[in-house]
Design a protein around this motif. Structure first.
Motif, PDB file in Angstrom:
ATOM      1  N   ASP A   1     -50.074 -28.135  15.236  1.00  0.00           N
ATOM      2  CA  ASP A   1     -50.018 -28.480  13.814  1.00  0.00           C
ATOM      3  C   ASP A   1     -51.087 -29.501  13.426  1.00  0.00           C
ATOM      4  N   TRP A   2     -50.707 -30.742  13.107  1.00  0.00           N
ATOM      5  CA  TRP A   2     -51.697 -31.680  12.559  1.00  0.00           C
ATOM      6  C   TRP A   2     -52.713 -32.087  13.617  1.00  0.00           C
TER       7      TRP A   2
ATOM      8  N   ALA B   1     -55.140 -29.282  13.724  1.00  0.00           N
ATOM      9  CA  ALA B   1     -55.977 -29.332  12.522  1.00  0.00           C
ATOM     10  C   ALA B   1     -57.058 -30.404  12.669  1.00  0.00           C
ATOM     11  N   PHE B   2     -56.683 -31.550  13.206  1.00  0.00           N
ATOM     12  CA  PHE B   2     -57.656 -32.618  13.418  1.00  0.00           C
ATOM     13  C   PHE B   2     -58.686 -32.207  14.472  1.00  0.00           C
TER      14      PHE B   2
ATOM     15  N   SER C   1     -58.894 -25.091  10.314  1.00  0.00           N
ATOM     16  CA  SER C   1     -58.359 -26.448  10.277  1.00  0.00           C
ATOM     17  C   SER C   1     -57.527 -26.677   9.018  1.00  0.00           C
ATOM     18  N   ILE C   2     -57.985 -26.164   7.902  1.00  0.00           N
ATOM     19  CA  ILE C   2     -57.226 -26.308   6.646  1.00  0.00           C
ATOM     20  C   ILE C   2     -55.898 -25.575   6.736  1.00  0.00           C
TER      21      ILE C   2
ATOM     22  N   TYR D   1     -54.123 -24.995   9.457  1.00  0.00           N
ATOM     23  CA  TYR D   1     -53.222 -25.749  10.322  1.00  0.00           C
ATOM     24  C   TYR D   1     -52.770 -27.049   9.673  1.00  0.00           C
ATOM     25  N   TRP D   2     -53.589 -27.632   8.829  1.00  0.00           N
ATOM     26  CA  TRP D   2     -53.160 -28.819   8.087  1.00  0.00           C
ATOM     27  C   TRP D   2     -52.055 -28.439   7.113  1.00  0.00           C
TER      28      TRP D   2
END
Length: 185
Positions: free
Chosen positions: A102-103, A106-107, A138-139, A141-142
């Protein structure tokens, strides 16, 4: 700071985190599982294009991203193997690898996209396109990381006719719903 919401009957609820429960948020896991392999195939194609187009540094980085995306995007499938769940060296390395979810993923993808933009710039078109694809992933997953909306009812103490608070039982633990992050289903 929590938001307090009340309805016309006087019930109050505490809105812990307010997120827009739009259609995209409810289906974001499907989007991530579809877009991820598509980006992975794009990375393989861009790596081949970089090697044939005389961009060897870009090709090596894109090949690294393509191999990384195989394990990152199909991690849910690799978790089905029993030898990855053991407490051996391979299982411990795999648990460290799938920690990026997840975040954190994304990072990680954002950092990899920035590295791709810095290495290639505008001179290496395969790396620029690959960085854009990783940035889109990435967007997604953010958005997957912020998808949950949590609403908990706030129970006020019951009062009787004299204005004194009664002995209302307090719940010991909030009930878990199916499909919430804390449930096992």
């Amino acid at each position: 700071m929590p938001w307090f919401v009340s309805n016309k009957f006087g019930d109050q609820a505490v809105l812990k985190e307010y997120r827009n429960p739009a259609w995209l948020y409810t289906h974001i896991t499907i989007f991530c599982r579809v877009v991820g392999p598509l980006v992975m195939v794009g990375m393989w194609a861009l790596a081949i294009a970089a090697f044939t187009g005389f961009y060897p540094v870009s090709g090596i980085y894109l090949l690294f991203l393509a191999i990384l995306l195989i394990f990152q995007e199909f991690g849910w499938l690799f978790n089905k193997f029993s030898f990855l769940k053991n407490d051996n060296c391979v299982g411990m390395c795999w648990r460290g690898f799938v920690w990026f979810e997840d975040w954190k993923r994304a990072f990680e993808y954002f950092i990899l996209a920035v590295i791709g933009f810095v290495i290639g710039g505008f001179s290496s078109w395969p790396l620029f396109v690959g960085g854009g694809l990783i940035l889109v992933l990435s967007i997604f997953y953010w958005l997957k990381a912020i998808r949950f909306t949590k609403i908990e009812l706030l129970k006020l103490p019951e009062t009787n006719a004299g204005g004194f608070t009664g002995n209302a039982p307090t719940p010991t633990a909030p009930a878990m719903e199916w499909g919430t992050p804390g449930s096992k289903y």
